[in-house]
Write a protein that holds these residues in place. Sequence first.
Motif, mmCIF file in Angstrom:
data_model
loop_
_atom_site.group_PDB
_atom_site.id
_atom_site.type_symbol
_atom_site.label_atom_id
_atom_site.label_comp_id
_atom_site.label_asym_id
_atom_site.label_seq_id
_atom_site.Cartn_x
_atom_site.Cartn_y
_atom_site.Cartn_z
ATOM 1 N N ASP A 12 0.822 -1.212 0.000
ATOM 2 C CA ASP A 12 0.000 0.000 0.000
ATOM 3 C C ASP A 12 0.857 1.263 0.000
ATOM 4 O O ASP A 12 0.486 2.273 -0.591
ATOM 5 C CB ASP A 12 -0.940 0.025 1.198
ATOM 6 C CG ASP A 12 -2.084 -0.973 1.076
ATOM 7 O OD1 ASP A 12 -2.295 -1.508 -0.038
ATOM 8 O OD2 ASP A 12 -2.763 -1.220 2.084
ATOM 9 N N LEU A 13 1.996 1.209 0.693
ATOM 10 C CA LEU A 13 2.888 2.362 0.766
ATOM 11 C C LEU A 13 3.860 2.414 -0.409
ATOM 12 O O LEU A 13 4.617 3.370 -0.552
ATOM 13 C CB LEU A 13 3.686 2.328 2.078
ATOM 14 C CG LEU A 13 2.855 2.561 3.338
ATOM 15 C CD1 LEU A 13 3.637 2.140 4.576
ATOM 16 C CD2 LEU A 13 2.416 4.006 3.440
ATOM 17 N N GLU A 14 3.841 1.371 -1.237
ATOM 18 C CA GLU A 14 4.755 1.228 -2.378
ATOM 19 C C GLU A 14 6.211 1.249 -1.909
ATOM 20 O O GLU A 14 7.074 1.880 -2.499
ATOM 21 C CB GLU A 14 4.487 2.311 -3.430
ATOM 22 C CG GLU A 14 3.109 2.195 -4.032
ATOM 23 C CD GLU A 14 2.820 3.230 -5.101
ATOM 24 O OE1 GLU A 14 3.726 4.019 -5.461
ATOM 25 O OE2 GLU A 14 1.675 3.253 -5.588
ATOM 26 N N MET A 38 2.558 6.680 6.499
ATOM 27 C CA MET A 38 2.033 5.635 7.373
ATOM 28 C C MET A 38 0.786 6.112 8.111
ATOM 29 O O MET A 38 -0.179 5.355 8.253
ATOM 30 C CB MET A 38 3.117 5.188 8.352
ATOM 31 C CG MET A 38 4.244 4.437 7.668
ATOM 32 S SD MET A 38 5.655 4.092 8.734
ATOM 33 C CE MET A 38 4.977 2.883 9.830
ATOM 34 N N CYS A 39 0.797 7.355 8.558
ATOM 35 C CA CYS A 39 -0.372 7.903 9.244
ATOM 36 C C CYS A 39 -1.583 7.963 8.312
ATOM 37 O O CYS A 39 -2.705 7.650 8.728
ATOM 38 C CB CYS A 39 -0.054 9.288 9.805
ATOM 39 S SG CYS A 39 1.025 9.267 11.244
ATOM 40 N N ARG A 40 -1.367 8.350 7.082
ATOM 41 C CA ARG A 40 -2.474 8.390 6.116
ATOM 42 C C ARG A 40 -3.048 6.998 5.890
ATOM 43 O O ARG A 40 -4.267 6.818 5.834
ATOM 44 C CB ARG A 40 -2.006 8.972 4.791
ATOM 45 C CG ARG A 40 -1.759 10.444 4.847
ATOM 46 C CD ARG A 40 -1.335 10.963 3.506
ATOM 47 N NE ARG A 40 -0.771 12.298 3.630
ATOM 48 C CZ ARG A 40 -0.744 13.153 2.648
ATOM 49 N NH1 ARG A 40 -1.221 12.837 1.465
ATOM 50 N NH2 ARG A 40 -0.222 14.343 2.844
ATOM 51 N N LEU A 41 -2.167 6.015 5.760
ATOM 52 C CA LEU A 41 -2.607 4.637 5.541
ATOM 53 C C LEU A 41 -3.476 4.150 6.697
ATOM 54 O O LEU A 41 -4.480 3.478 6.484
ATOM 55 C CB LEU A 41 -1.401 3.715 5.371
ATOM 56 C CG LEU A 41 -1.696 2.219 5.238
ATOM 57 C CD1 LEU A 41 -2.493 1.941 3.961
ATOM 58 C CD2 LEU A 41 -0.409 1.422 5.251
ATOM 59 N N HIS A 42 -3.103 4.521 7.915
ATOM 60 C CA HIS A 42 -3.811 4.039 9.102
ATOM 61 C C HIS A 42 -4.950 4.947 9.541
ATOM 62 O O HIS A 42 -5.620 4.653 10.533
ATOM 63 C CB HIS A 42 -2.823 3.853 10.251
ATOM 64 C CG HIS A 42 -1.838 2.756 9.998
ATOM 65 N ND1 HIS A 42 -2.199 1.437 9.895
ATOM 66 C CD2 HIS A 42 -0.512 2.795 9.799
ATOM 67 C CE1 HIS A 42 -1.137 0.706 9.658
ATOM 68 N NE2 HIS A 42 -0.091 1.510 9.581
#
Length: 56
Positions: A12-14, A38-42
């Motif tokens: 997801d973070l590539e 990482m914060c955006r993903l979570h």
Amino acid sequence: MAGFGLGAAASDLEWPRPKMCRIEAGQTPLRALDVDQMCRLHGTPSELTEVLVSLA
């Protein structure tokens, strides 16, 4: 990682999986951009994201 497997988060973070392994093991420093991604993903609230990015 809060509901994400290592491979899924890396994908997801590539990021390459070895980078995720080094981060989890504390073998590599995090850049502010990494923390933000990482914060955006979570789904981290923006106020907390700002604090975490400033610590990076």
